[in-house]
Design an enzyme around this catalytic site. Structure first.
Site, PDB file in Angstrom:
ATOM      1  N   ASP A  89     -29.041  -0.901 -43.604  1.00  0.00           N
ATOM      2  CA  ASP A  89     -28.124  -0.814 -42.451  1.00  0.00           C
ATOM      3  C   ASP A  89     -27.325   0.482 -42.457  1.00  0.00           C
ATOM      4  O   ASP A  89     -26.215   0.538 -41.925  1.00  0.00           O
ATOM      5  CB  ASP A  89     -27.157  -2.013 -42.423  1.00  0.00           C
ATOM      6  CG  ASP A  89     -27.866  -3.344 -42.500  1.00  0.00           C
ATOM      7  OD1 ASP A  89     -28.792  -3.556 -41.699  1.00  0.00           O
ATOM      8  OD2 ASP A  89     -27.506  -4.171 -43.360  1.00  0.00           O
ATOM      9  N   HIS A  93     -33.683  -1.591 -36.719  1.00  0.00           N
ATOM     10  CA  HIS A  93     -33.005  -0.325 -36.500  1.00  0.00           C
ATOM     11  C   HIS A  93     -32.712  -0.160 -35.019  1.00  0.00           C
ATOM     12  O   HIS A  93     -33.485  -0.569 -34.159  1.00  0.00           O
ATOM     13  CB  HIS A  93     -33.799   0.862 -37.055  1.00  0.00           C
ATOM     14  CG  HIS A  93     -35.255   0.862 -36.713  1.00  0.00           C
ATOM     15  ND1 HIS A  93     -36.195   0.260 -37.506  1.00  0.00           N
ATOM     16  CD2 HIS A  93     -35.929   1.388 -35.673  1.00  0.00           C
ATOM     17  CE1 HIS A  93     -37.388   0.423 -36.971  1.00  0.00           C
ATOM     18  NE2 HIS A  93     -37.255   1.101 -35.849  1.00  0.00           N
TER      19      HIS A  93
END
Length: 446
Positions: free
Chosen positions: A13, A41
């Site tokens: 992340d 993503h």
């Protein structure tokens, strides 16, 4: 020509999607080399948000070939949903290729994943429940279904009948779950196979051909270094190898074909799921970072745990991946913070250490040793050069480069492509070995 690997330098992340999207402008080929739908993503272009789980970020560039490599595990249903989404948004997918050797996530994988996690009780790993671990387990046990198996209709029927019946014994006897109808699974996956057939290729050969033609190849990792199966905070890890070395195994290229490795790290640290997290903040600051940074998982929507930047982890990522440079993201999230802490070492059982312990039990006993830096208390989101940054923000970046011992090539100040400072060319810039002498930075150091 330059062939570059982009990896996460923390627990995932970190903003790899945006960085990969930026670098894709200079790439001829973008390759995803591991993971599955457990990773997500997000790329924002002209106020339009693209959330992808399997398809590489480079898909937004029509002249860039995008490859889903053999090291990934593919949920066909999710992949087709992404294809449909891109088609509706007017994004061409004709330049997407799927490795015929990639393994396929099946319905029983998801069922086993969720049931197994539930059985762990207080010892949960924090899996996404998307069937990733069981898919990789079948790959290791040599009982998995690959994309090439789906391309053979008669062979697929025979293989799936045997496999589904075998898995039904596990579902019913071990987990007390309803069995799956083999014919229903076959019918479902025949539809998927027909839709994906035009995209299937020998991708290792395709990548090698691109290399021979001196094309720029960008290898895109999912998750992060600390989630690596071999080098992460085991057992709180994923089932594949997000580290730079995984790019070779997960695509079928040799290590001499890799020229540079770029690490991506937030200006602070986050983690999803279970496991030790020395710099985690349990106070109002942790809540503030979560809210300002919109720290909720792309895949699960789970709230991410937030903490200060951990330089011990940063140095470990540099060593494990052989990082040449770093992209620091979400610097703007710290704009309103009075004082910013950076973990420079750990206190473990009364002793101070600057090295990352690979023993999870020892890691759980680590307490952070902090250096406190002043905040800059003004917006950075409109900065486009280092000179535009508040002096204290620049000092913070210089300190990170110095303490992690790798130069910073990119600074991200927002989700949009243009909300970025390019410090040096991350693809064609100097190698780390040329920038450091005796561990001291000669670029962006204090």
């Amino acid at each position: 020509m330059a062939n570059v690997v982009v990896i996460g330098a923390q627990w995932g992340d970190e903003g790899k999607g945006k960085i990969t999207d930026l670098l894709s402008r200079s790439a001829d080929v973008v390759v995803r080399y591991q993971g599955g739908v457990n990773a997500g993503h997000t790329v924002v272009v002209n106020d339009q948000t693209f959330k992808l789980h399997l398809i590489p970020s480079g898909i937004l560039y029509p002249n860039t070939d995008c490859i889903i490599g053999s090291g990934t595990v593919i949920d066909p249903k999710v992949l087709i949903e992404e294809l449909d989404m891109l088609d509706k948004l007017g994004v061409s997918t004709s330049h997407l290729f799927i490795s015929e050797s990639a393994h396929v996530t099946m319905p029983y994988h998801r069922m086993i994943d969720q049931a197994s996690e539930e059985r762990r009780g207080d010892h949960k790993i924090g899996t996404t429940g998307r069937g990733i671990g069981p898919t990789y387990a079948d790959k290791s046990e040599r009982t998995g279904i690959r994309i090439l198996d789906l391309m053979d209709p008669e062979g697929m029927k025979k293989q799936l009948r045997w496999t589904v019946n075998y898995k039904n014994v596990i579902l019913e006897k071990l987990y007390n779950l309803p069995h799956l109808d083999p014919e229903e699974v076959i019918a479902e996956y025949q539809v998927y196979a027909d839709r994906l057939r035009p995209f299937v290729a020998d991708c290792s050969l395709k990548i090698y051909d691109a290399y021979q033609q001196h094309r720029n190849i960008l290898f895109e990792g999912a998750q992060g270094t600390l989630l690596d199966l071999d080098h992460g905070t085991y057992p709180y890890v994923t089932s594949s190898n997000p580290v730079a070395g995984g790019a070779c195994v997960g695509t079928g290229v040799g290590p001499t074909m890799i020229d540079r490795v770029i690490g991506v790290a937030k200006a602070y640290t986050t983690r999803v799921g279970e496991g030790p997290f020395p710099t985690e903040l349990h106070d109002e600051m942790g809540v503030a970072l979560c809210e300002r940074g919109a720290e909720f998982g792309t895949t699960t929507g789970r709230r991410r745990r937030c903490g200060w930047f951990d330089a011990v982890i940063g140095r470990y990522a540099v060593r494990i991946n052989g990082l040449d440079c770093l992209a620091v993201t979400k610097l703007d999230i710290l704009d309103e913070v009075d004082e910013i802490k950076v973990c420079v070492a750990y206190e473990i059982d009364g002793h101070e250490s600057k090295d990352f312990p690979t023993n999870a039990r020892q890691f759980s006993r680590c307490n952070p040793v902090y250096k406190t830096l002043p905040g800059w208390k003004q917006s950075t989101i409109h900065c486009r050069t280092l000179e535009d940054l508040p002096p204290k923000a620049l000092d913070y970046l210089k300190f990170l480069a110095s303490i992690v011992e790798v130069p910073i090539a990119i600074v991200s100040l927002g989700a949009e492509r243009d909300e970025t400072i390019i410090v040096e060319d991350p693809i064609h810039g100097p190698k780390r070995a040329l920038l450091y002498s005796n561990g001291e930075s000669q670029a962006m150091s204090a």
